[in-house]
Write an enzyme that holds these catalytic residues in place. Structure first.
Site, PDB file in Angstrom:
ATOM      1  N   LEU A 163      -3.764 -17.356  -6.306  1.00  0.00           N
ATOM      2  CA  LEU A 163      -3.942 -16.329  -5.169  1.00  0.00           C
ATOM      3  C   LEU A 163      -4.599 -17.284  -3.930  1.00  0.00           C
ATOM      4  O   LEU A 163      -5.542 -17.863  -4.286  1.00  0.00           O
ATOM      5  CB  LEU A 163      -4.862 -15.550  -5.517  1.00  0.00           C
ATOM      6  N   GLU A 213      -7.302 -13.505   0.744  1.00  0.00           N
ATOM      7  CA  GLU A 213      -7.225 -13.037   2.328  1.00  0.00           C
ATOM      8  C   GLU A 213      -8.434 -13.631   3.045  1.00  0.00           C
ATOM      9  O   GLU A 213      -8.478 -13.710   4.202  1.00  0.00           O
ATOM     10  CB  GLU A 213      -7.510 -11.453   2.004  1.00  0.00           C
ATOM     11  N   HIS A 221      -0.202  -8.317  -7.487  1.00  0.00           N
ATOM     12  CA  HIS A 221      -1.428  -8.649  -7.453  1.00  0.00           C
ATOM     13  C   HIS A 221      -2.481  -7.432  -7.885  1.00  0.00           C
ATOM     14  O   HIS A 221      -3.083  -7.837  -8.689  1.00  0.00           O
ATOM     15  CB  HIS A 221      -1.938  -8.816  -5.930  1.00  0.00           C
ATOM     16  N   ARG A 269      -4.390  -0.236  -1.389  1.00  0.00           N
ATOM     17  CA  ARG A 269      -5.487  -0.557  -1.624  1.00  0.00           C
ATOM     18  C   ARG A 269      -5.680  -1.486  -0.549  1.00  0.00           C
ATOM     19  O   ARG A 269      -5.148  -2.414  -0.216  1.00  0.00           O
ATOM     20  CB  ARG A 269      -5.726  -1.244  -2.915  1.00  0.00           C
ATOM     21  N   ARG A 297      -1.474  -5.401   3.416  1.00  0.00           N
ATOM     22  CA  ARG A 297      -0.697  -6.289   2.569  1.00  0.00           C
ATOM     23  C   ARG A 297       0.595  -6.002   2.372  1.00  0.00           C
ATOM     24  O   ARG A 297       1.732  -6.900   2.237  1.00  0.00           O
ATOM     25  CB  ARG A 297      -1.514  -6.275   1.025  1.00  0.00           C
ATOM     26  N   PHE A 333     -11.375  -8.417   6.302  1.00  0.00           N
ATOM     27  CA  PHE A 333     -10.417  -8.340   4.998  1.00  0.00           C
ATOM     28  C   PHE A 333      -9.400  -7.321   5.493  1.00  0.00           C
ATOM     29  O   PHE A 333      -9.450  -6.594   6.398  1.00  0.00           O
ATOM     30  CB  PHE A 333     -10.972  -7.635   3.811  1.00  0.00           C
ATOM     31  N   GLN A 347       0.785  -3.392  -5.641  1.00  0.00           N
ATOM     32  CA  GLN A 347       0.579  -4.172  -4.399  1.00  0.00           C
ATOM     33  C   GLN A 347       0.944  -5.573  -4.476  1.00  0.00           C
ATOM     34  O   GLN A 347       0.622  -6.427  -5.613  1.00  0.00           O
ATOM     35  CB  GLN A 347      -0.999  -4.076  -4.243  1.00  0.00           C
ATOM     36  N   HIS A 365       0.511  -9.302  -2.965  1.00  0.00           N
ATOM     37  CA  HIS A 365      -0.325 -10.003  -2.178  1.00  0.00           C
ATOM     38  C   HIS A 365       0.597 -10.846  -1.410  1.00  0.00           C
ATOM     39  O   HIS A 365       1.360 -11.553  -1.976  1.00  0.00           O
ATOM     40  CB  HIS A 365      -1.358 -10.680  -2.858  1.00  0.00           C
TER      41      HIS A 365
HETATM   42  C1  FAD Z   1      -6.854 -13.761  -8.596  1.00  0.00           C
HETATM   43  C2  FAD Z   1      -7.492 -12.382  -8.054  1.00  0.00           C
HETATM   44  C3  FAD Z   1      -8.314 -12.382  -6.928  1.00  0.00           C
HETATM   45  C4  FAD Z   1      -8.979 -10.991  -6.534  1.00  0.00           C
HETATM   46  N1  FAD Z   1      -9.767 -11.027  -5.610  1.00  0.00           N
HETATM   47  C5  FAD Z   1     -10.325  -9.640  -5.295  1.00  0.00           C
HETATM   48  C6  FAD Z   1     -11.418  -9.461  -3.994  1.00  0.00           C
HETATM   49  O1  FAD Z   1     -11.631 -10.492  -3.563  1.00  0.00           O
HETATM   50  N2  FAD Z   1     -11.817  -8.461  -3.889  1.00  0.00           N
HETATM   51  C7  FAD Z   1     -11.477  -7.074  -4.746  1.00  0.00           C
HETATM   52  O2  FAD Z   1     -11.925  -6.163  -4.172  1.00  0.00           O
HETATM   53  N3  FAD Z   1     -10.737  -7.317  -5.714  1.00  0.00           N
HETATM   54  C8  FAD Z   1      -9.925  -8.583  -5.832  1.00  0.00           C
HETATM   55  N4  FAD Z   1      -9.158  -8.577  -7.031  1.00  0.00           N
HETATM   56  C9  FAD Z   1      -8.867  -7.352  -7.732  1.00  0.00           C
HETATM   57  C10 FAD Z   1      -9.977  -7.217  -8.834  1.00  0.00           C
HETATM   58  O3  FAD Z   1     -10.294  -8.584  -9.323  1.00  0.00           O
HETATM   59  C11 FAD Z   1      -9.542  -6.109  -9.958  1.00  0.00           C
HETATM   60  O4  FAD Z   1      -9.128  -5.066  -9.502  1.00  0.00           O
HETATM   61  C12 FAD Z   1     -11.123  -5.894 -10.649  1.00  0.00           C
HETATM   62  O5  FAD Z   1     -11.738  -7.115 -10.943  1.00  0.00           O
HETATM   63  C13 FAD Z   1     -10.643  -4.983 -11.869  1.00  0.00           C
HETATM   64  O6  FAD Z   1     -11.744  -4.925 -12.594  1.00  0.00           O
HETATM   65  P1  FAD Z   1     -11.841  -4.384 -14.161  1.00  0.00           P
HETATM   66  O7  FAD Z   1     -12.978  -4.518 -14.536  1.00  0.00           O
HETATM   67  O8  FAD Z   1     -11.084  -2.794 -13.745  1.00  0.00           O
HETATM   68  O9  FAD Z   1     -10.864  -4.975 -15.070  1.00  0.00           O
HETATM   69  P2  FAD Z   1     -10.862  -6.505 -15.098  1.00  0.00           P
HETATM   70  O10 FAD Z   1     -11.503  -7.502 -14.540  1.00  0.00           O
HETATM   71  O11 FAD Z   1      -9.394  -7.034 -15.133  1.00  0.00           O
HETATM   72  O12 FAD Z   1     -11.198  -6.512 -17.142  1.00  0.00           O
HETATM   73  C14 FAD Z   1     -10.079  -6.219 -17.962  1.00  0.00           C
HETATM   74  C15 FAD Z   1     -10.934  -6.069 -19.192  1.00  0.00           C
HETATM   75  O13 FAD Z   1     -10.307  -5.595 -20.212  1.00  0.00           O
HETATM   76  C16 FAD Z   1     -10.062  -6.182 -21.192  1.00  0.00           C
HETATM   77  N5  FAD Z   1      -8.935  -5.717 -22.036  1.00  0.00           N
HETATM   78  C17 FAD Z   1      -7.852  -5.510 -21.656  1.00  0.00           C
HETATM   79  N6  FAD Z   1      -6.864  -4.982 -22.300  1.00  0.00           N
HETATM   80  C18 FAD Z   1      -7.551  -4.917 -23.707  1.00  0.00           C
HETATM   81  C19 FAD Z   1      -7.357  -4.579 -25.000  1.00  0.00           C
HETATM   82  N7  FAD Z   1      -6.096  -4.210 -25.525  1.00  0.00           N
HETATM   83  N8  FAD Z   1      -8.280  -4.869 -25.783  1.00  0.00           N
HETATM   84  C20 FAD Z   1      -9.331  -5.309 -25.773  1.00  0.00           C
HETATM   85  N9  FAD Z   1      -9.966  -5.453 -24.335  1.00  0.00           N
HETATM   86  C21 FAD Z   1      -8.886  -5.521 -23.262  1.00  0.00           C
HETATM   87  C22 FAD Z   1     -10.031  -7.854 -20.960  1.00  0.00           C
HETATM   88  O14 FAD Z   1     -10.381  -8.662 -21.915  1.00  0.00           O
HETATM   89  C23 FAD Z   1     -10.908  -7.671 -19.703  1.00  0.00           C
HETATM   90  O15 FAD Z   1     -12.395  -7.870 -20.216  1.00  0.00           O
HETATM   91  C24 FAD Z   1      -8.639  -9.670  -7.350  1.00  0.00           C
HETATM   92  C25 FAD Z   1      -7.707  -9.787  -8.299  1.00  0.00           C
HETATM   93  C26 FAD Z   1      -7.077 -11.069  -8.858  1.00  0.00           C
HETATM   94  C27 FAD Z   1      -6.207 -11.118 -10.198  1.00  0.00           C
END
Ligand code: FAD
Length: 546
Positions: A240, A243, A327, A361, A267, A114, A228, A230
């Site tokens: 997306l 990578e 991203h 990151r 990135r 990666f 960041q 992407h």
């Molecule tokens: C398309 C894509 C591909 C990615 N691929 C990778 C990868 O391969 N490897 C990697 O390490 N990272 C990757 N990332 C980054 C990674 O997915 C995220 O950084 C990580 O999943 C964040 O997790 P989280 O649990 O912090 O938040 P999230 O998964 O973003 O979840 C946020 C949660 O908060 C809730 N929420 C938000 N606001 C409110 C509110 N006001 N009231 C109630 N609930 C709320 C939402 O409903 C959701 O359930 C990717 C990101 C994207 C967008």
């Protein structure tokens, strides 16, 4: 409604936290604003970083070193060491919870390269890593008795003095304002890259609700200028291209057929190289034609299908046009590991800024961060609530939210929230995007002031209170504008280039700016922005010595 612990967010960080926080004698609720399967976590495709062998301290040190290097001097050594040292155990825990990582021929968990990583350490499940982990964690959380409160939009925190006491939320189905009292709250509500609407891989709802409510509760935001980009999103839909596509051997070529950058560079470097090609009028493509169809179908199944459905392109035979897209947000709510300045409030995952990523990151490190720090936040909350009582609520705070909702419903408007949302995204990409400068940032600030005055007179056109989509969109937009302003002010103050923050008028990194930038709100809509000179430095010194 009373709980011991309330977790906001159903991504990997929130789910890990809720599972850990739960025990046989406490009640844990997990709130999501949409359905449980909708999160950035479930869209994550490429993989999760980890050295798999606990005993291989050299390999773990290398993971730490790569992560520190990627942070461009703003990483916190303690947080980074925690991230990397717990990685082998976290992969085992996820496997135990039912995550079936892809295996190599010998039956060991397979790992791929990666960007920014000096060796192959990214574990994966095809290109559906995030959704596979999320599904396993949802099952686990259900089995341990976590209560799910879905379609519930958290508006603000309630607190008494320096102690958090609950959250105020809006129920989507009837637009009623409700309060969930809890002894501890965990915020795991994701990032803010969605403010770049139309130019982001994130779902548009990831526009910084947690950051805005933290500011309003007197907490500090940190590293907000670091967003960041992407390098590879679909040109039309910003979907997306993970990578993993370059990790599996894909090339980047321009419309003259030339490769112009090391595809596995960090990135920021790759995104800038692509923007430069585009500024010269060239198109940029990812070329996977030299990989076999079988390999593509096995390793990149989602990309194969999405390219066909969204862009009409068969990647086994044709070039896929790409562009850089917002991203991931490195900035977030300032935390020390998972703790904040409000007692009983813990923050984890993408909405936290704990110094794991600093100015940039590494790909694959955020799913790891969500897992490791989600678990830690759950443990911290479970320990915190021992012998604690629920706090009382200041109902003036609740009445203010009810009045806000009534005002958005009751008055008329000729304005369209969606048009404002779209113009915010376009403006942020153009003026506060991959390359920044003073003139553009000043324009961005003025435009945000204008949008913020417009938003005050936004009201629901549809007055139906059941499942009103407009109401939540307006509340999200108010938050997004507040967060966008924090990004712009931080980017203005950082008159240097570092990590993901690149200024064409200050191209060099400055040693006197090797500190996190912190934003606080000292009265509604007025921010204080400055470097925090003592943060992380002791840590870093210890790490360098040790
Ligand atoms: C398309 C894509 C591909 C990615 N691929 C990778 C990868 O391969 N490897 C990697 O390490 N990272 C990757 N990332 C980054 C990674 O997915 C995220 O950084 C990580 O999943 C964040 O997790 P989280 O649990 O912090 O938040 P999230 O998964 O973003 O979840 C946020 C949660 O908060 C809730 N929420 C938000 N606001 C409110 C509110 N006001 N009231 C109630 N609930 C709320 C939402 O409903 C959701 O359930 C990717 C990101 C994207 C967008």
């Amino acid at each position: 409604m009373l709980y011991d612990v309330v977790v906001v967010g159903g991504g990997i960080a929130g789910l890990m936290a809720a599972i850990e926080a739960r025990s046989s004698n406490n009640k844990v609720a997990l709130i999501t604003k949409g359905n449980l399967f909708k999160s950035n976590s479930s869209m994550a495709s490429g993989g999760i970083n980890a050295v798999l062998d606990y005993g291989d301290s050299d390999a773990i040190d290398k993971h730490i070193e790569d992560t520190l290097k990627g942070s461009y001097g703003l990483g916190d050594a303690k947080s980074i060491a925690t991230l990397c040292k717990h990685a082998p155990r976290i992969i085992q825990k996820l496997s135990y919870y039912g995550v079936e990582f892809d295996r190599d021929k010998e039956g060991k968990i397979a790992q791929r390269s990666f960007g920014g990583g000096s060796s192959k350490r990214t574990c994966f499940i095809g290109d559906k890593t995030g959704s596979a982990i999320t599904q396993a964690l949802i099952k686990k959380a259900k089995s341990v008795g976590v209560t799910f409160l879905v379609n519930t939009f958290v508006m603000n925190l309630t607190y008494t003095g320096k102690r958090v006491s609950g959250v105020i939320a809006l129920r989507r189905f009837d637009s009623s304002v409700v309060v969930y009292l809890a002894k501890a709250i965990i915020l795991a509500g994701g990032g803010y890259a969605g403010i770049y609407r139309g130019y982001s891989t994130n779902s548009p709802d990831y526009s910084g609700d947690m950051h805005a409510l933290a500011l309003r509760a007197g907490l500090a935001l940190q590293d907000m200028e670091f967003v960041q980009f992407h390098p590879t999103g679909f040109v039309k839909t910003s979907y997306l291209v993970s990578e993993a596509a370059r990790g599996e051997g894909g090339y980047l070529i321009n419309s003259e057929g030339d490769r112009f950058v090391d595809e596995l560079g960090t990135r920021d470097v790759v995104s800038r190289a692509i923007s430069k090609e585009m500024a010269e009028g060239k198109e940029v493509f990812i070329d996977l034609r030299h990989l076999s169809q079988e390999h593509i179908e096995q390793k990149l199944p989602s990309l194969y299908k999405s390219a066909y459905h969204q862009a009409g392109i068969d990647i086994t035979k044709e070039l896929l046009p790409i562009k850089p897209v917002a991203h991931y947000s490195m900035g977030g709510i300032q935390t020390t590991m998972t703790k904040t300045s409000l007692h009983g409030l813990f923050v984890c995952g993408e909405c936290a800024s704990n110094g794991v990523h600093g100015a940039n990151r590494l790909g694959g490190n955020s799913l790891l961060e969500a897992s490791v720090f989600g678990e830690l936040a759950g443990i911290e909350a479970r320990n915190f609530i021992r012998n604690k009582e629920l706090m009382t609520i200041d109902y003036n705070q609740v009445i203010k939210e009810i009045e806000l909702v009534d005002k958005i419903f009751d008055q008329e408007t000729g304005k369209n929230f969606n048009a404002i949302r779209v113009s915010l995204g376009k403006m942020m990409f153009e003026k506060v995007g991959i390359t920044r400068n003073e003139e553009n940032l000043t324009d961005a600030f003025s435009y945000l002031k204008y949008l913020r005055s417009e938003v005050k007179s936004l009201h629901c056109v549809n007055k139906e209170r059941t499942n009103n989509v407009e109401l939540i969109s307006i509340l999200e937009l108010r938050n997004a504008l507040e967060v966008a302003e924090a990004v712009v002010l931080s980017a203005q103050k950082r008159t240097e280039s570092r990590g993901a923050h690149y200024r064409s008028d200050y191209k060099d990194m400055r040693s006197d700016m090797a500190f996190p930038m912190v934003v606080t709100e000292f009265k509604p809509n007025f921010f204080r922005v400055g470097f925090e000179k003592n943060r992380f430095i002791d840590n870093l010194r210890k790490f360098i010595k040790g």
